[in-house]
Structures are given as C-alpha cells and as structure tokens.
Write a protein that holds these residues in place. Structure first.
Motif, mmCIF file in Angstrom:
data_model
loop_
_atom_site.group_PDB
_atom_site.id
_atom_site.type_symbol
_atom_site.label_atom_id
_atom_site.label_comp_id
_atom_site.label_asym_id
_atom_site.label_seq_id
_atom_site.Cartn_x
_atom_site.Cartn_y
_atom_site.Cartn_z
ATOM 1 N N UNK A 153 34.331 63.188 23.171
ATOM 2 C CA UNK A 153 34.793 61.949 23.794
ATOM 3 C C UNK A 153 35.468 62.238 25.125
ATOM 4 N N UNK A 154 36.190 63.341 25.230
ATOM 5 C CA UNK A 154 36.851 63.667 26.487
ATOM 6 C C UNK A 154 35.825 63.953 27.575
ATOM 7 N N UNK B 201 24.314 53.645 29.132
ATOM 8 C CA UNK B 201 23.522 54.107 27.997
ATOM 9 C C UNK B 201 22.846 55.452 28.285
ATOM 10 N N UNK B 202 22.349 55.622 29.512
ATOM 11 C CA UNK B 202 21.592 56.827 29.843
ATOM 12 C C UNK B 202 22.480 58.039 30.091
ATOM 13 N N UNK B 203 23.677 57.839 30.624
ATOM 14 C CA UNK B 203 24.522 58.971 31.026
ATOM 15 C C UNK B 203 25.693 59.160 30.059
ATOM 16 N N UNK B 204 26.529 58.141 29.933
ATOM 17 C CA UNK B 204 27.760 58.286 29.154
ATOM 18 C C UNK B 204 27.458 58.383 27.666
ATOM 19 N N UNK B 205 26.632 57.466 27.163
ATOM 20 C CA UNK B 205 26.341 57.475 25.732
ATOM 21 C C UNK B 205 25.542 58.717 25.324
ATOM 22 N N UNK B 206 24.669 59.186 26.211
ATOM 23 C CA UNK B 206 23.926 60.413 25.909
ATOM 24 C C UNK B 206 24.853 61.619 25.849
ATOM 25 N N UNK C 120 35.470 54.164 21.315
ATOM 26 C CA UNK C 120 35.209 54.580 22.701
ATOM 27 C C UNK C 120 34.137 53.700 23.325
ATOM 28 N N UNK C 121 33.065 53.432 22.597
ATOM 29 C CA UNK C 121 31.994 52.591 23.136
ATOM 30 C C UNK C 121 32.496 51.189 23.458
ATOM 31 N N UNK D 95 35.574 50.221 24.110
ATOM 32 C CA UNK D 95 36.532 50.234 25.227
ATOM 33 C C UNK D 95 35.816 50.292 26.566
ATOM 34 N N UNK D 96 34.801 51.145 26.677
ATOM 35 C CA UNK D 96 34.099 51.281 27.948
ATOM 36 C C UNK D 96 33.222 50.068 28.257
ATOM 37 N N UNK D 97 32.595 49.476 27.245
ATOM 38 C CA UNK D 97 31.785 48.280 27.495
ATOM 39 C C UNK D 97 32.661 47.109 27.939
ATOM 40 N N UNK D 98 33.802 46.952 27.345
ATOM 41 C CA UNK D 98 34.708 45.882 27.762
ATOM 42 C C UNK D 98 35.216 46.111 29.181
ATOM 43 N N UNK D 99 35.406 47.391 29.540
ATOM 44 C CA UNK D 99 35.836 47.696 30.906
ATOM 45 C C UNK D 99 34.729 47.398 31.907
ATOM 46 N N UNK D 100 33.493 47.678 31.565
ATOM 47 C CA UNK D 100 32.372 47.411 32.471
ATOM 48 C C UNK D 100 32.165 45.914 32.656
ATOM 49 N N UNK D 101 32.205 45.180 31.541
ATOM 50 C CA UNK D 101 31.927 43.735 31.594
ATOM 51 C C UNK D 101 33.160 42.897 31.875
#
Length: 276
Positions: free
Chosen positions: A131-132, A161-166, A188-189, A191-197
C-alpha cells in the motif's frame, strides 16, 4: 544443467495427477494414476532457486551445483546468493550455515524478487504492505493526472486502474488473504477514488455507489478475477510444465495437522479460564 546433477542428490518430491478436481486431494492416493517427480531447481526469469527440506540436503545440493558450474567454466556468485528458511509453525530452527567453496552464504529473513517478497514466515503480509508503494505512485501522478482539469474523469479512473491498482495488487493471484487484509486494501481503493472524484465525507456516499460511479469492482472481486485468469492460464499449459504439476499436486512427504486452521484472533486457552 540438471543433467549434470547426480540422481542420488536430495530433492523435494512432488506427486501430481492432472485429471479430476484440483481440490479433491483424495485422488492423489491412487497408486496407478499418480505421477512422482523430483524438484531440485525453481526458475525465476534468469535466476534460479534450489529448495530442500534440511540443511544437510541443501548443502549437498549446493555442492552439486557448484561442481556442475565448474564443468562449464562458471562459478557461483556467493555475494548474490542468499539462503532463506521457513520455520514450521511454533518452531525455531538453527542457522543453516550453507557454504560454497568455503564461502558462507548470507541467511536472510526476506528476499525481494520481481516485485514479490519471499519471507521466512509463509504469509503474504509483506506483499499486502505494498500500500505504501501504491500510495507513492498515486502521489507522483496526483498533479499531472488526478488533479489535472484538462483530463476527463474516465481517463483519470483508467490511469488509476492501470497504474495504481496494478501496483497495489501485483502478484495477488498467490496471496492467501484474511478478511482484515482485504478490508485494508479496499479502504485504500475507496480513499483514492473519493479523492479523484472529489467526493466529500459529508455527503455520506456509500462504497458501492463510489464503485458504481467509477465503473469499477471491489478489490475482493478484482483479486478473484485475477485468480481465475491465472488458473485458466496454468490449466492451458503443457503437462510437462512445473506450475501445472504444482497446481494439480502436493508434496510427496509431509502431513498436515488434523482439524481446521486455528483462528488468528483465537485467545490462548488459559485466558478463557476464570473464577465463577
């Protein structure tokens, strides 16, 4: 190189049977349909590993490989060669003290290779701690991609999806996860999706609604999908390939303890005793 190794050198026995159900271990008790093979080498890209069950057998195998290399005019690089031992549950073993040409090999507790982490304990906790690394990748793309007003939201989700999730789920096909670890990855997923959207916590948006807006699945569903894809890939391999034999087989020696695995949250027996 394997042909240069004498057949009496110790190895790890594997029994397999390529028909029947994978989880039906009773099929491996058949005497006529089960095949046995010996494992002395595991290939990792341009490197190799030599597994064995005891320190004495590993020393014999290391000497055999060193002699085989000398016949081809090569030698083992002792600085890059490491040893790692996985202790049985509840037991501690002494140091291996493996030597090649009177040069001791360093014994390590964990070893990183091609993005995966092999540890002395047969768990995937070190891999889950990616995660780090995923958080670092997200931070480097934050200004250029996720906070870029010139990019559409669908493009930002595709980059995530292509970079961070991979990066987060690399080699997750081999992970054995507990529910707490899955929740850690899903947190983690989310938190980051809410930050993007740009979804604020004050809106009380559910996790399922966030995934629906992003047109993504949860981490648990994604891992299951990756596992099915890897299983199908191994199933289509030739019968002579070691990954397929390993998936359809088990170790020829060794027994599993009877009963279900112990709960990680189970308290010691003495903690349940108390005065009435």
């Amino acid at each position: 190189m394997l042909s240069e190794i004498p057949p009496d050198i110790p190895s790890i026995g594997l029994q397999f049977r390529l028909d029947g159900g994978i989880f039906n271990l009773a099929r491996l008790r058949a005497k006529t349909k089960t095949t046995f093979c010996e494992v002395r080498e595991l290939q990792y890209a341009d490197d190799s590993a030599t597994p064995d069950q005891t320190a004495e057998d590993l020393q014999s195998l290391a000497d055999a490989y060193s002699s085989a290399y000398e016949r081809f005019g090569m030698q083992v690089n002792t600085d890059k060669t490491k040893t790692l031992v996985q202790h049985p549950p509840g037991q501690t073993l002494p140091a291996l003290n493996i030597e090649i040409k009177n040069q001791p090999l360093e014994e390590v507790d964990q070893f990183s290779y091609l993005g995966s982490i092999l540890t002395s304990t047969p768990t995937c906790k070190k891999d889950v701690n990616r995660i780090m690394a995923a958080h670092s990748v997200f931070g480097r793309l934050n200004c250029r991609a996720f906070n870029n007003h010139a990019l559409m939201m669908n493009t930002k989700i595709m980059v995530f999806r292509a970079v961070v999730l991979s990066m987060l789920l690399y080699a997750c096909e081999t992970w054995t996860l507990y529910r707490s670890e899955i929740k850690h990855l899903e947190r983690f997923q989310q938190t980051k999706l809410r930050q993007i959207m740009k979804i604020s916590r004050k809106r009380h948006t559910s996790n399922s609604e966030v995934l629906e807006r992003a047109k993504m699945t949860s981490v648990e569903v994604t891992i299951i999908r990756y596992r099915f894809r890897w299983t199908h890939h191994v199933h289509r391999m030739q019968n002579s390939r070691f990954p397929k034999r390993m998936m359809y087989g088990e170790l020829a020696k060794g027994t599993r303890p009877r009963g279900v695995p112990k709960n990680a949250l189970q308290r010691p027996a003495e903690s349940h005793s108390g005065s009435n």
